[in-house]
Design an enzyme around this catalytic site. Structure first.
Site, short mmCIF file in Angstrom:
data_model
loop_
_atom_site.label_atom_id
_atom_site.label_comp_id
_atom_site.label_asym_id
_atom_site.label_seq_id
_atom_site.Cartn_x
_atom_site.Cartn_y
_atom_site.Cartn_z
N ASP A 26 4.78 -5.51 -13.45
CA ASP A 26 4.68 -4.76 -12.20
C ASP A 26 4.65 -3.25 -12.42
OD1 ASP A 26 4.34 -6.07 -9.73
OD2 ASP A 26 6.36 -6.90 -9.80
N SER A 36 4.80 -5.74 -2.45
CA SER A 36 4.99 -4.31 -2.69
C SER A 36 5.62 -3.64 -1.46
CB SER A 36 3.65 -3.67 -3.07
OG SER A 36 3.85 -2.40 -3.63
N ALA A 37 4.99 -2.63 -0.86
CA ALA A 37 5.57 -2.01 0.34
C ALA A 37 5.69 -3.03 1.47
CB ALA A 37 4.72 -0.82 0.79
N HIS A 77 0.80 -5.43 -11.28
CA HIS A 77 1.22 -5.32 -9.88
C HIS A 77 0.10 -5.84 -8.97
CE1 HIS A 77 3.80 -3.76 -6.77
NE2 HIS A 77 2.85 -2.98 -6.26
N GLY A 88 0.81 -1.22 0.00
CA GLY A 88 0.00 0.00 0.00
C GLY A 88 0.84 1.26 0.00
N ALA A 89 2.06 1.17 -0.55
CA ALA A 89 2.95 2.34 -0.72
C ALA A 89 3.32 3.01 0.60
CB ALA A 89 2.30 3.37 -1.67
#
Length: 558
Positions: A338, A210-211, A452, A123-124
């Protein structure tokens, strides 16, 4: 006779039902979850909303939970940590958010000493939750299918995000990394308590996307996690990603201070003001300013809040810390597209009918390589356009744009991390993959591969739990992924374990670099070598040898 038949029938029903944990004693008190039937002799005990730490103070490390009296009914997810919504228009969640969820598979007798897999969401570093994206009653990260089919305990964890999780002055005043400390507290809690749930505290794997994958990578590299887990999996993210680390945290903190009326010439005064500010206002101040970037840069520049080198949890630049990860078995990979979503924001024409121009491609490269100046633009362009020919296919140009962003943001950093792990390994194993299932997102061009985060629906078994919206090939793929991931959690080798896999997955070593391409039609041809090595070599050698314009931009992978 009728009574006898009823008695036999009820005994049969009891035999057909799996065992249940009931009330479990943890260090904070007793918890009781709910048993979910998964089929004949199979169920999953689910415990939702168990606190692993107290309500955290603002920009403080998590503290132990004081405990509770009586039996905690662990049957509902708790609030996510305070964060902006997806559309960045308001906030949701709570400061009281440090909870985790546990999924324990059961058969005829109570499970004992099961491998444990702890999941960290993406979620960045801005948003996300352990129960994110609810669909038809279950969250995306619901662990029942993976636990049941893989024979492992799944744990999903909340951690602070956004301004409250990652704001930093770059020094001891606001050191940052509060979200990473939350994750560490959760991992340590699971290590101390999971035996009571039937888990093996000495066979724990952490995994994330991701994050969340960047977070897993930092947990591997931090000296604080020695002995707490045994293996790690990163999906589309590592600590070396250019968006995975704040290089100039004080600049962002001043920007947020300005938005909430706390900008002061004296940093101590500014921090005092920030600590007195409303958490909701602070969270909104950390949202992405999309309109400031459109037409002026690249989407990567929007991802500002992230971990920092704090001299404590992250004692040095990540590339210098892989000796700390030498004892962990490690599996890492990316999705074939991605970078497509990010490329579609930076170069919108790639998803439209009109041609993508040379100027647009060079503009993207200028945004990605600005710390190296104009020399990098022509250098990178010549590498990526080398196969186009004099009259390039418009679809090939568009796909190249997505490949550039995939390579720069995800694939190349992951390949560097795999190499560093293999180079530093002390008997631990390393495995590389490329997830390449065609996208299920409607409306994209035919050349688009795996977007992604698209692997998550398969890994968490959605084709089994929501069968009506999937085809048999999707169930095949979900079965393969669950088998590889849970075998790895059990043995340190994705090919070995009690879950059958379609293809043996060879080890990535210091001198041999195989990777497994994961899709629904796997065969011996799914194993290849030296993933995009020409492009990895370009970014790690040619690009890195170019001079950096500003002193503060040094670091990262070069």
């Amino acid at each position: 006779m009728r009574m006898m038949l009823l008695l036999v029938f009820s005994i049969g029903l009891n035999l057909a039902s799996a065992a249940k944990l009931g009330v479990v004693q943890t260090e904070g008190g007793q918890v009781e979850g709910k048993s979910h039937n998964m089929g004949l002799f199979r169920s999953v005990d689910v415990f939702k909303g168990i606190p692993f730490a107290d309500v955290p103070g603002k920009w403080e490390k998590p503290k132990p939970h004081p405990g509770w009296s009586g039996i905690l009914k662990a049957t509902k997810y708790r609030d996510r940590c305070l964060q902006v919504t997806l559309l960045q228009t308001k906030t949701q969640g709570s400061e009281d958010c440090l909870y985790l969820n546990i999924f324990v598979p059961q058969r005829g007798s109570l499970s004992k000493s099961l491998p444990v897999m702890v999941y960290l969401y993406g979620g960045a570093f801005l948003l996300g939750a352990s129960n994110d994206v609810e669909f038809l009653g279950d969250a995306l990260y619901d662990g029942k299918e993976m636990a049941d089919r893989g024979g492992v305990i799944i744990v999903t964890v909340n951690y602070r995000v956004g301004t409250m999780g990652f704001l930093s002055t770059g020094d001891s005043r606001l050191p940052g990394n509060y979200g990473l400390w939350d994750q560490h507290a959760a991992i340590a809690w699971v290590h101390r308590n999971i035996k009571a749930f039937g888990g093996n505290p000495y066979n724990m794997t952490i995994f994330g996307q991701s994050a969340g994958a960047v977070s897993v990578s930092f947990q591997m590299l931090s000296p604080y996690n020695k002995g707490l887990f045994r293996r790690a999996i990163t999906q589309s993210g590592v600590s070396l990603c250019p968006w995975g680390l704040q290089q100039n945290p004080i600049s962002l903190t001043k920007k947020i201070a300005r938005k909430v009326g706390c900008l002061r010439a004296n940093v101590d005064d500014m921090v005092t003001c920030l600590k007195m500010s409303d958490p909701v206002g602070l969270t909104m101040a950390g949202k992405i300013d999309v309109f400031l970037i459109l037409g002026k840069g690249v989407v990567m520049d929007l991802l500002e809040l992230a971990p920092v080198v704090d001299g404590d949890f992250i004692p040095d630049e990540p590339r210098h810390l892989f000796h700390n990860a030498a004892q962990f078995d490690y599996m890492a990979g990316v999705n074939s597209m991605d970078g497509h979503f990010f490329a579609g924001v930076d170069v919108p024409s790639i998803n439209k009918r009109n041609a993508t121009t040379v100027d647009e491609v060079k503009g993207l490269l200028a945004g990605l390589t600005k710390k190296k100046g104009t020399a990098a633009i022509d250098s990178a362009y010549s590498v990526y356009s080398s196969l186009w020919g004099p009259f390039p296919d418009p679809a090939l140009v568009k796909k190249t744009v997505a490949d550039i962003e995939t390579d720069f943001l995800f694939l190349v950093p992951t390949q560097i991390a795999l190499q560093l792990h293999a180079n530093n390994s002390t008997g631990a194993r390393t495995f590389s993959y490329l997830f390449n299932m065609e996208t299920r997102i409607p409306g994209f061009p035919r050349w688009v591969g795996a977007e992604h985060a698209e692997e998550l629906q398969y890994l968490f078994g959605k084709p089994f739990s929501i069968p009506l919206i999937y085809f048999p090939r999707h169930r095949d793929l979900a079965g393969y992924m669950i088998a590889y991931w849970t075998n790895f959690a059990k043995t340190g080798d994705p090919s070995k374990g009690d879950n059958k896999v379609p293809v043996p997955w060879p080890e990535f070593t210091k001198y041999h670099h195989p990777h497994l391409t994961i899709d629904h039609k796997m065969s011996k041809y799914s194993v290849s070598y030296d993933l995009r090595s020409n492009y990895v070599d370009y970014w790690t050698q040619t690009y890195c040898s170019l001079p950096t314009i500003r002193e503060e931009d040094k670091g990262g992978n070069c």
